[in-house]
Design an enzyme around this catalytic site. Structure first.
Site, PDB file in Angstrom:
ATOM      1  N   LYS A 112      34.545  50.741  75.559  1.00  0.00           N
ATOM      2  CA  LYS A 112      34.661  49.431  76.192  1.00  0.00           C
ATOM      3  C   LYS A 112      33.839  49.334  77.467  1.00  0.00           C
ATOM      4  O   LYS A 112      33.506  48.241  77.906  1.00  0.00           O
ATOM      5  CB  LYS A 112      36.121  49.102  76.434  1.00  0.00           C
ATOM      6  CG  LYS A 112      36.859  48.901  75.111  1.00  0.00           C
ATOM      7  CD  LYS A 112      38.239  48.342  75.278  1.00  0.00           C
ATOM      8  CE  LYS A 112      38.859  48.003  73.941  1.00  0.00           C
ATOM      9  NZ  LYS A 112      39.212  49.217  73.159  1.00  0.00           N
TER      10      LYS A 112
HETATM   11  C1  LIG Z   1      39.521  49.187  71.849  1.00  0.00           C
HETATM   12  C2  LIG Z   1      39.411  50.449  71.108  1.00  0.00           C
HETATM   13  C3  LIG Z   1      39.278  50.471  69.724  1.00  0.00           C
HETATM   14  C4  LIG Z   1      39.313  49.203  68.894  1.00  0.00           C
HETATM   15  O1  LIG Z   1      38.201  48.387  69.142  1.00  0.00           O
HETATM   16  P1  LIG Z   1      38.218  46.854  68.711  1.00  0.00           P
HETATM   17  O2  LIG Z   1      36.942  46.282  69.222  1.00  0.00           O
HETATM   18  O3  LIG Z   1      39.427  46.248  69.385  1.00  0.00           O
HETATM   19  O4  LIG Z   1      38.351  46.805  67.237  1.00  0.00           O
HETATM   20  C5  LIG Z   1      39.112  51.688  69.108  1.00  0.00           C
HETATM   21  N1  LIG Z   1      39.102  52.846  69.800  1.00  0.00           N
HETATM   22  C6  LIG Z   1      39.250  52.863  71.146  1.00  0.00           C
HETATM   23  C7  LIG Z   1      39.252  54.169  71.846  1.00  0.00           C
HETATM   24  C8  LIG Z   1      39.393  51.675  71.839  1.00  0.00           C
HETATM   25  O5  LIG Z   1      39.524  51.693  73.169  1.00  0.00           O
END
Ligand SMILES: *Cc1c(COP(=O)(O)O)cnc(C)c1O
Length: 466
Positions: A112
């Protein structure tokens, strides 16, 4: 470039406006009105460029006049300067034809950061221009919140409120959200699960009086600018493996569908992506929907991959909008049905459209732990539980449909972000990178709240002085 709502009843906005707005006023999500095409020659030309330069070239056509070229280039450089790896998103090989895309070298050790660090820079630049002050509110199952706080802390024109489910985020995630000392950071522990937090945020956005009063802005994965930032690493990874001359498939550990949807944008722009595989944990609404056509919410079952513990997957609405031929009325109806009955059925035509792009798989808790252990002994790599869900699903895809197309599994978090699950699976407790080794010594600051929107809104008004 114009952006339109997936529910067809909100005004079209330019990139800058769509970014600052987040959720559209009709409850929908913004998507580009038309898709920029990247010719094969331009895709080939990405080979060997820095991540930052590739990011500029991939994102530029979506940004229009909202940022000038030199400004955008500077903001991109700034965004990724704090990453702990020169390649930003390095590829590692796990097995013949199977690669791991490491997306966890940012400041909070999860993918993210790619979107959030950039959006922090873009917000700051846009708000400095207009002199506006906004309130950012986000719901998190852990990683979004820490990434948002890290991206917005200390910025003069922004207050950031992050709602997380009490007791349902890992220690590292909580510390990352509660230890920044900046006065504009507010971590709120809500009694409930992630969907409770997400619902509170949505309701605050739909209260237009409140929304306008505190100048709400959203940075959850529904924010188009976040999706866009994530398109870039699909290009860099595919080009490193031979695109556009060779097709590539991706397996994506999925919760809110933002990351895998970004892959579909890369594909729509012309990147040869054969399959996008949606990997879910035991909270498998997306796998069930892609398998049967029925999207039905169930109760969230807490798992060892908590950032994927969701039952309403917000960005799936964008995929539905495309699968329904950009029919905002049809999407609005499905969402109304979901709100009233907790379920809807995707039409046969739309389901075929989805299946032409997405495959899917589900992994149990035991298989996730076994995959962490097996990958360690086969390759020496320690996977976080989310990445392990991806690797397990990718391996099942290989077994079912062997072929020459390489598979890239996205490693979405660093194993040290989920040390208990990793230790449980392998006996090894992954250490935090040196730059955050003192995390647990820093004092925490947070506010506990019930599932009470009025109380929450009062707190936000008081803290922001709006
Ligand atoms: C947010 C997240 C996901 C899922 O991603 P999306 O874009 O919500 O599908 C998977 N793995 C980790 C470690 C995350 O932080």
């Amino acid at each position: 470039m114009n952006y339109i709502s997936t529910r067809g009843a909100a005004p079209a906005l330019d990139f800058g406006q769509a970014m600052l707005t987040g959720l559209a006023r009709d409850g929908g999500l913004y998507v580009p009105a038309e898709m920029p095409h990247m010719p094969a020659g331009e895709i080939s030309a990405l080979a060997g460029l820095s991540y930052e330069e590739a990011a500029f070239r991939v994102m530029r056509p979506f940004i229009g006049d909202s940022f000038a070229d030199d400004e955008l280039q500077a903001l991109i450089s700034q965004a990724y300067a704090g990453f702990g790896h020169a390649a930003r998103a390095p590829l590692k090989q796990l097995a013949p034809g199977h690669f791991l895309l490491e997306l966890f070298h940012g400041p909070t050790l999860a993918f993210k950061d790619f979107a959030m660090q950039l959006i922090g820079q873009l917000f700051q630049a846009a708000l400095a221009r207009s002199g506006e002050r906004v309130t950012i509110i986000g719901a998190t199952s852990g990683d979004t919140g820490s990434a948002a706080i890290e991206a917005f802390r200390g910025l003069g024109n922004v207050d950031v409120f992050i709602l997380f489910p009490q007791g349902r985020v890992s220690e590292v995630q909580r510390q990352q959200m509660t230890t920044p000392a900046d006065a504009n950071v507010h971590a709120i522990a809500v009694e409930g699960d992630f969907d409770t937090c997400q619902r509170l945020v949505k309701e605050m956005f739909n209260d237009f009086t409140f929304r306008d009063r505190v100048r709400l802005a959203g940075v959850n994965s529904i924010n188009w600018a976040r999706v866009l930032a994530q398109v870039v690493y699909y290009f860099t990874a595919a080009v490193a493996l031979g695109a556009p001359h060779r097709a590539v498939s991706f397996t994506v550990p999925t919760g809110n569908f933002g990351d895998v949807f970004a892959g579909s944008i890369a594909r729509a722009m012309g990147l040869p992506v054969e399959r996008l595989v949606v990997a879910t944990n035991q909270n498998d609404i997306l796998h069930r929907c892609l398998s049967t056509g029925e999207y039905r919410t169930e109760r969230v079952m807490p798992s060892i991959s908590p950032s994927m513990d969701i039952q309403v997957s917000s960005n799936f609405e964008r995929a539905l909008f495309q699968a329904y031929g950009q029919d905002g009325n049809a999407v609005a109806q499905l969402m109304e049905e979901l709100r009233e009955a907790g379920r809807f059925t995707v039409s046969q035509g739309a389901l075929e459209g989805l299946r032409a792009i997405y495959a899917s798989g589900r992994v149990s808790e035991d298989e996730t732990r076994a995959t962490i252990a097996r990958t360690l002994s086969a390759t020496g790599e320690l996977l976080c539980p989310h990445s392990a869900v991806g690797v397990a699903v990718a391996e099942a895809q290989f077994a079912a449909r062997p072929g020459p197309v390489p598979m890239v599994t996205l490693a979405t978090a660093h194993p040290a972000k989920f040390p208990d699950a990793v230790e449980d699976a392998t006996g090894i407790r992954p250490p935090l990178p040196a730059r955050m080794a003192d995390l647990f010594e820093r004092p925490e600051r947070l506010t506990d709240m019930a599932d009470d929107r009025a109380a929450l809104q009062a707190l936000i008004v008081e803290r922001t002085g709006h």
